[in-house]
Write a protein that holds these residues in place. Sequence first.
Motif, short mmCIF file in Angstrom:
data_model
loop_
_atom_site.label_atom_id
_atom_site.label_comp_id
_atom_site.label_asym_id
_atom_site.label_seq_id
_atom_site.Cartn_x
_atom_site.Cartn_y
_atom_site.Cartn_z
N PHE A 22 46.84 54.99 51.30
CA PHE A 22 46.07 53.92 51.91
C PHE A 22 45.54 54.34 53.28
O PHE A 22 44.37 54.13 53.62
N GLU B 197 36.58 44.66 52.71
CA GLU B 197 37.19 44.78 51.37
C GLU B 197 37.05 43.48 50.60
O GLU B 197 36.87 43.49 49.39
N LYS B 198 37.15 42.37 51.32
CA LYS B 198 36.97 41.08 50.65
C LYS B 198 35.54 40.97 50.14
O LYS B 198 35.30 40.56 49.02
N GLY C 215 34.75 43.13 47.17
CA GLY C 215 35.51 42.83 45.97
C GLY C 215 36.70 43.74 45.74
O GLY C 215 37.47 43.53 44.82
N SER C 216 36.86 44.78 46.59
CA SER C 216 37.99 45.67 46.37
C SER C 216 39.32 45.00 46.74
O SER C 216 40.38 45.41 46.29
N GLU D 195 40.24 42.11 45.76
CA GLU D 195 40.75 41.55 44.51
C GLU D 195 41.61 42.58 43.78
O GLU D 195 42.68 42.27 43.29
N VAL D 196 41.07 43.80 43.74
CA VAL D 196 41.78 44.87 43.03
C VAL D 196 43.09 45.19 43.74
O VAL D 196 44.13 45.40 43.11
N LEU D 197 43.04 45.21 45.09
CA LEU D 197 44.26 45.51 45.84
C LEU D 197 45.32 44.43 45.62
O LEU D 197 46.50 44.72 45.50
N LEU D 198 44.87 43.18 45.54
CA LEU D 198 45.83 42.08 45.32
C LEU D 198 46.48 42.23 43.95
O LEU D 198 47.69 42.05 43.81
N VAL D 199 45.63 42.52 42.93
CA VAL D 199 46.17 42.68 41.59
C VAL D 199 46.64 44.13 41.43
O VAL D 199 46.16 44.89 40.61
N SER D 200 47.55 44.53 42.28
CA SER D 200 48.13 45.87 42.19
C SER D 200 49.57 45.76 42.68
O SER D 200 49.94 44.75 43.28
N PRO D 201 50.37 46.79 42.45
CA PRO D 201 51.77 46.67 42.87
C PRO D 201 51.94 46.71 44.39
O PRO D 201 53.02 46.47 44.90
N ARG E 232 52.39 45.80 48.02
CA ARG E 232 52.79 44.56 48.69
C ARG E 232 51.71 44.15 49.70
O ARG E 232 51.25 45.01 50.45
N LYS F 50 48.02 35.56 49.62
CA LYS F 50 48.40 36.42 48.51
C LYS F 50 47.46 36.18 47.35
O LYS F 50 47.45 36.90 46.38
#
Lengths: 379, 312
Positions: free
Chosen positions: A18, A209-210, A213-214, A216-222, A224, A376
């Motif tokens: 990251f 990032e918001k 749209g990335s 969204e991808v970061l949120l739907v990832s492992p 934290r 979250k």
Amino acid sequence: MHHKKKNNTKIFKQFGAFIRKEFYHVFRDKRTLLVMFALPAVQILLFGFALTNELKNANIMVVNQASSIESKEITDKIEASPFFTIKMAEHNAENVETYIKQGKIKAVVIFPENFGRATGKDNTVQLITEGTDPNIAKTIINYINAIIGDYQLTELNKNGTKMPFTIDVEVAMLYNPELNGSMMFIPGVIAMVMMIVCTTLTAVSVVREKEFGSFEVLLVSPLRPILVLISKALPYFVLSFANLIIILLMSKYILGVPLKGSVFLLMAESMLFILTCLTFGLLFSSIAETQAVAMLLSMMGMLLPTILFTGFIFPLENMPTFYQWLANIVPAKWYFIVVKDIMLKGVGFASIWKETAILGGMTITLTALSLLKFKKRMQ
Amino acid sequence: MKIIEINNLTKTYNKGKVIALDNINLAVEESEIFGLIGPDGAGKTTLFRLLTTLLTPDKGNAKVLGYDIVEDFEAIRESVGYMPGRFSLYSDLTVKENLQFFATLFDTTIEENYHLIKDIYEQIEPFKNRRAGNLSGGMKQKLALSCALIHKPKLLFLDEPTTGIDPVSRVDLWNMLKKLGREGITIFVSTPYMDEATKCDRIAFIDNGHILNIESPENIITNYKQNLFAVKSEKTYLLLKALEKFPKTINSYAFGEYAHVVLNGDENQLKEYLVQNDFKEIDIKKIDPNIEDCFIEEIRVISQHNRGINEA
């Protein structure tokens, strides 16, 4: 136990990836780089040089009401110096203010009627300066003082040990009685620059990032969510710190601002202030949905109060009580005091623990707030 | 176990003023390609965001891989792949860097699951050192798909993966999805293109927040019971107007150079009517429905039903 260890290396790896990504963003975006490094340098130089201008051939006026030998001699000495040009010489002080207002002259030297050796021991030269440019005003006062002091010394030497009379310089400043020293600006600019760089860039980098749209991808990832925040803040912390060192070096070696206190103390306090700014940026990023809003928020929310309420451009003491009170919640105000005290006065931690505690408290509150506000989810 | 199970899911925006999803029910089986077909604004993206735990429902519940979308959102985020509608990779990172980043994020390596993305990634590999922002639309989607796949998710959410890309790339992407389906990966995909529906194992029509029908594309076409005709004449616009006025027309709409018309009668009656109304070069043929005809018919039935309720 084994599982936990594996989990830790996983987090470490994610974190590393990251942060590498964040550095790519910064170093590949010319605009970010410009804001990050060029802007502070330009500001420091601009403020610094604009405000520490050397005095040369300043137009002044002499009002000689005395017509004594001494007044004539001092006037000649002033005229002879490279710093002043006597633009006008009159016998009364009627038009002084008009001339100053019109900008024809920077200062007026007034020899009162009874000035001179004949009238006794105590003599006073009046000096009126235009205070809108405090640096020039201050320099003029110093130089006139030096010239008169020099004159007295020559007289002293002529007469042996006996001083025939003394001359006092009575200074009056028009339009800015609270003289702001030029050196005061540099700590202020440091505070302002840190605020712009840390707050704005952090906020914008999260909101970008918001917007793309990335997020969204970061949120739907492992990953934290808290790790997203730390990963965003850390690169900017490092970059801001590098920035600070550049600014400090420039202040010291190009502008000649003294650093009387401990460098380490200054660095430690600056780190704290950078943290405060970063948490502000993170907080704004949780409120703003677009980069434009994030930018506006940090500009209006941070830059403006920093300029207005830090006290380095507009003295806080002259403000209404309400604004003075408002200034207390502007972190830059406290950091400005700290930097000023360390750089110019050379004080130790004992004298600035209060400001440090306030900055620390702000940082903790803001961190808690941005963690609380961090979504979250998307709504 | 159902891979996705949705029960009476309702989602509104603006404090209930806008109903995005109204009492949705559906289930997705293991390793099928399930397509969500509907026009823009039907509620597709909302459903995706609910299932990927980005939004919470107003009413009802849903389970993804057996996990509740509200309670167990972290478990879902650990195990699904998601590709949002907008291009969502980092345009200032290169192709390789993007892929590397997402691999690390999901605690894997490019090598480990390379076989999954091999087919698509090979096509973009020549550009692997190019910034993602400089790729064409189709390339971007292929890269996004590679990134969503790199951790070998059991379930893949693809929100309009083919929107805005060229027909050739669309075919490529669908072939990819077919192959992934054979690998045992369940795919939940949405598209506004009706012709892509036939590539799915099962589809759900969605319109205005309602699920209209859930079937395999073949069954949807077989279940179509109406008389459908394609009509052409020299005056296309007037023809459409005239078809609307024809008493035996149930429904009519433009479809390419033809008008499609659902009739409560036969083609001779229609021809007679058109000749009476001065139409020339008339061409009428009975046709088999395609998915779009089925979708339009579903909407007609629903709106007729709703009108009935309102009038009663």
